[in-house]
Design an enzyme around this catalytic site. Structure first.
Site, short mmCIF file in Angstrom:
data_model
loop_
_atom_site.label_atom_id
_atom_site.label_comp_id
_atom_site.label_asym_id
_atom_site.label_seq_id
_atom_site.Cartn_x
_atom_site.Cartn_y
_atom_site.Cartn_z
N ILE A 40 0.90 -1.15 0.00
CA ILE A 40 0.00 0.00 0.00
C ILE A 40 0.94 1.20 0.00
CG2 ILE A 40 -0.21 -0.20 2.53
CD1 ILE A 40 -2.87 1.15 2.46
N SER A 41 0.70 2.17 -0.90
CA SER A 41 1.64 3.29 -1.06
C SER A 41 1.68 4.17 0.19
CB SER A 41 1.23 4.16 -2.25
OG SER A 41 1.19 3.39 -3.43
N GLN A 42 2.80 4.86 0.34
CA GLN A 42 2.96 5.88 1.39
C GLN A 42 1.82 6.91 1.25
OE1 GLN A 42 6.23 8.38 0.42
NE2 GLN A 42 6.49 9.20 2.48
#
Ligand code: SAH
Length: 205
Positions: free
Chosen positions: A51-53
């Protein structure tokens, strides 16, 4: 998270700030990760994916200039989190994921959190989602060797495509393509980024 990592780093789009205050990020990670859900970093979601930053999610949505009344396509549903943030802003969201297990759990999480305007498909997103095209904005959450032609063609005139592009699979340039005519796209380079690879017919093999 929003005050320090998002607004604090210069994201000004009020839609993005409001949406990110609303979406419960812990609902999109595993229970073991929930204490770390609001941290300033990506998190593993299984299948070697992340899951992206939070800041990167905000940066991409701001760059795509997403607003109400828009139809948005995301490539790389992953956890479903970014699709939920987009759904807080835009009317219709289409998201494609190539991993069966991730696509199924993103769909279940989005449904459980009440995001009924998000449509999830398990497929090769380098080919887009032609049946629902054209899109006002397309966001690609994985790094491509070059811009897939299929995605360029599924943009509405005036539409924006945000995509990390790079010829090695670990670092990319976040790029915005704006469709300025039937056969015309204008390209801007926004930032240096690092994403997992976009794998598919018009991506990495
Ligand atoms: N937006 C996601 C981040 C996902 S990471 C989130 O908010 O959690 C990138 C995702 O892109 C991974 O899940 C990976 O499986 C997926 N992906 C890679 N190549 C793809 C392709 N060709 N089509 C669809 N999804 C792809």
């Amino acid at each position: 998270m929003v005050d320090q990592q998002i607004a604090g780093r210069g994201i000004r789009d009020r839609h993005v700030l409001a949406a990110m205050r609303k979406v419960p990020r812990e609902s999109f990670v595993s229970p073991e990760q929930s204490a770390a859900a609001y941290g300033d970093h990506p998190l593993p979601i299984g299948q070697g994916q992340t899951i992206s930053q939070p800041y990167i999610v905000a940066r991409m949505i701001e760059a795509a200039r997403i607003g109400p009344d828009q139809r948005v396509l995301e490539i790389g549903a992953g956890s479903g989190y970014a699709a939920a943030v987009i759904a807080e802003i835009a009317d219709d969201v289409y998201t494609v994921e190539r991993h069966q297990a991730l696509g199924a759990s993103a769909r279940a999480r989005l449904q459980a959190a009440g995001y009924n305007t998000v449509h999830v498909q398990i497929a090769d997103g380098t080919l887009g989602w032609p049946d629902a095209a054209p899109y006002d904005a397309i966001i690609v959450a994985a790094g491509a060797p070059s811009v897939p032609q299929a995605l360029k063609e599924q943009l509405r005139e005036g539409g924006r495509l945000i995509i990390p592009v790079g010829t090695d699979s670990c670092t990319q340039t976040l790029t915005r393509l704006t469709r300025t005519g039937p056969e015309e796209w204008c390209e801007e380079r926004l930032a240096s980024v690092r994403f997992v690879p976009l794998i598919g017919a018009q991506g990495w093999t």
